[in-house]
Design an enzyme around this catalytic site. Structure first.
Site, mmCIF file in Angstrom:
data_model
loop_
_atom_site.group_PDB
_atom_site.id
_atom_site.type_symbol
_atom_site.label_atom_id
_atom_site.label_comp_id
_atom_site.label_asym_id
_atom_site.label_seq_id
_atom_site.Cartn_x
_atom_site.Cartn_y
_atom_site.Cartn_z
ATOM 1 N N LYS A 114 0.822 -1.213 0.000
ATOM 2 C CA LYS A 114 0.000 0.000 0.000
ATOM 3 C C LYS A 114 0.847 1.251 0.000
ATOM 4 O O LYS A 114 0.500 2.233 -0.652
ATOM 5 C CB LYS A 114 -0.960 0.007 1.189
ATOM 6 C CG LYS A 114 -2.077 -1.007 1.036
ATOM 7 C CD LYS A 114 -3.323 -0.603 1.794
ATOM 8 C CE LYS A 114 -4.457 -1.572 1.480
ATOM 9 N NZ LYS A 114 -5.571 -1.453 2.406
ATOM 10 N N LYS A 196 -6.391 -12.223 -9.245
ATOM 11 C CA LYS A 196 -7.534 -12.401 -8.358
ATOM 12 C C LYS A 196 -8.652 -11.416 -8.724
ATOM 13 O O LYS A 196 -8.368 -10.281 -9.113
ATOM 14 C CB LYS A 196 -7.052 -12.122 -6.927
ATOM 15 C CG LYS A 196 -8.013 -12.545 -5.844
ATOM 16 C CD LYS A 196 -7.386 -12.376 -4.476
ATOM 17 C CE LYS A 196 -8.451 -11.932 -3.492
ATOM 18 N NZ LYS A 196 -7.941 -11.622 -2.169
ATOM 19 N N LYS A 199 -12.177 -5.639 -6.806
ATOM 20 C CA LYS A 199 -13.047 -4.502 -7.074
ATOM 21 C C LYS A 199 -12.231 -3.329 -7.610
ATOM 22 O O LYS A 199 -12.781 -2.387 -8.144
ATOM 23 C CB LYS A 199 -13.794 -4.108 -5.802
ATOM 24 C CG LYS A 199 -12.861 -3.707 -4.690
ATOM 25 C CD LYS A 199 -13.567 -3.628 -3.358
ATOM 26 C CE LYS A 199 -12.542 -3.330 -2.278
ATOM 27 N NZ LYS A 199 -12.816 -3.850 -0.987
#
Ligand code: TRP
Length: 332
Positions: A114, A196, A199
């Site tokens: 992140k 994967k 969203k």
């Protein structure tokens, strides 16, 4: 308390949920609710490690809460609540922060990832994120935590922090373990089945949002990337077909073998339509319940308020114990 084991889990309210969240988490949680004391939380406080639009955050938080309920999790039998409603989470996080090391936190894969892709906002919350998660878990004498592979490391550090605290102050925290359920297949992107389903995929055809409508679901499945062969079998190198087989088998509870047999000799077009239809059938009751809840927002409110009350009661007990052990003077 009864003699059932305690389960705690949570989902961030930073975005909408996908079919992957449903098959990998929500649907399984609903199956655990009678055999365990389940506490399911919408972790809105974790969400703000990434900048959120306030109105969107409010909407997402409620949406996820309603999806918990629409997936069949019963708010009376279990505890469903919103993290920011129980102040003990933030309070314990401060304490545990003083028992966590910079070194171990900097080794967290999720932090590295992140902080790698949001250069303009590497805030300290992103760094201390696992401490808040440890607080979530440790406040409730949690035995088991159902989490996906990407959260295993956070559960490990939770255990380390708890053990470190216990070794100084005695048996304060129960040491949680990961809940390993029947391994569900990893649901991959429909547009790039080597990744994967996410969203945050920039291609909206890659994922099925849990609240997509039936037409959209069908359209996305019809566009799903497959391969240039014409055989519906599970085999290395057939990522697209493997993913569709996994999805079909997950939503129908048939085995991959049965599915292969059923579609032997059939074309990809027909198969994709069948997968889409099976997914729609699987989600239909969730949609119906969701709609019903959206029309009955007073009830939803009642569930999360009551949930916060139950959760606060448990959390306060743990927090009090911690404060006392450390040497804080009781206020009352
Ligand atoms: N970090 C988890 C995730 O991103 C969400 C989470 C927060 C969580 N607190 C938790 C999961 C406690 C399980 C238990 O998926």
């Amino acid at each position: 308390m009864n003699d059932k084991q305690n389960i705690f889990s949570g989902i961030q309210s930073s975005g909408f949920l996908t079919l992957g969240n449903y098959l990998g988490a929500l649907r399984n949680w609903a199956k655990l609710q009678h055999d365990y004391n389940c506490i399911f939380c919408v972790v809105d406080m974790h969400s703000i490690t990434v900048r959120q639009n306030p109105a969107a955050l409010r909407q997402r938080t409620l949406e996820i809460l309603k999806l918990y309920m629409a997936s069949g999790i019963d708010g009376d039998e279990n505890t469903i609540f919103i993290q920011s409603h129980v102040s003990a989470h933030a309070e314990l996080a401060w304490v545990l922060g003083c028992y966590s090391y910079m070194g171990e936190l900097s080794r967290m894969t999720q932090f590295k990832e992140k902080s790698g892709n949001q250069h303009e906002n590497i805030n300290s919350g992103l760094f201390t994120y696992p401490i808040l998660m440890a607080s979530d878990i440790l406040l409730y004498n949690t035995d088991l935590v159902p989490v996906g592979g990407d959260q295993k490391q956070h559960l490990e550090i939770t255990r380390d922090i708890a053990q470190r605290f216990n070794s100084i102050y005695g048996n304060v925290f129960k040491i949680p373990a990961p809940y390993i359920g029947k391994v569900g297949a990893r649901i991959m992107s429909l547009s790039d089945p080597t990744k994967k389903m996410s969203k945050s995929d920039e291609n909206v055809n890659g994922y099925i949002a849990l609240l997509d409508d039936a037409d959209t679901v069908m359209r996305k499945f019809k566009r799903a990337v497959t391969d240039s062969e014409n055989e519906i079998v599970f085999r290395e190198g057939k990522d697209g077909i493997n993913n569709l087989l996994n999805i079909y088998s997950a939503v129908t509870d048939e085995t991959i073998k049965q599915t292969e047999q059923k579609f032997e000799g059939k074309g990809y077009g027909e198969f994709k339509t069948a997968v889409g239809e099976a997914v729609v059938e699987c989600l239909r009751p969730v949609w119906a319940k969701y709609r019903e809840l959206s029309e009955n927002i007073d009830y939803v409110e009642e569930v999360y308020k009551q949930g916060a009350e139950k959760a606060s009661h448990l959390a306060e007990r743990t927090l009090k114990k911690v404060y006392k052990k450390i040497g804080f003077i009781p206020a009352r």
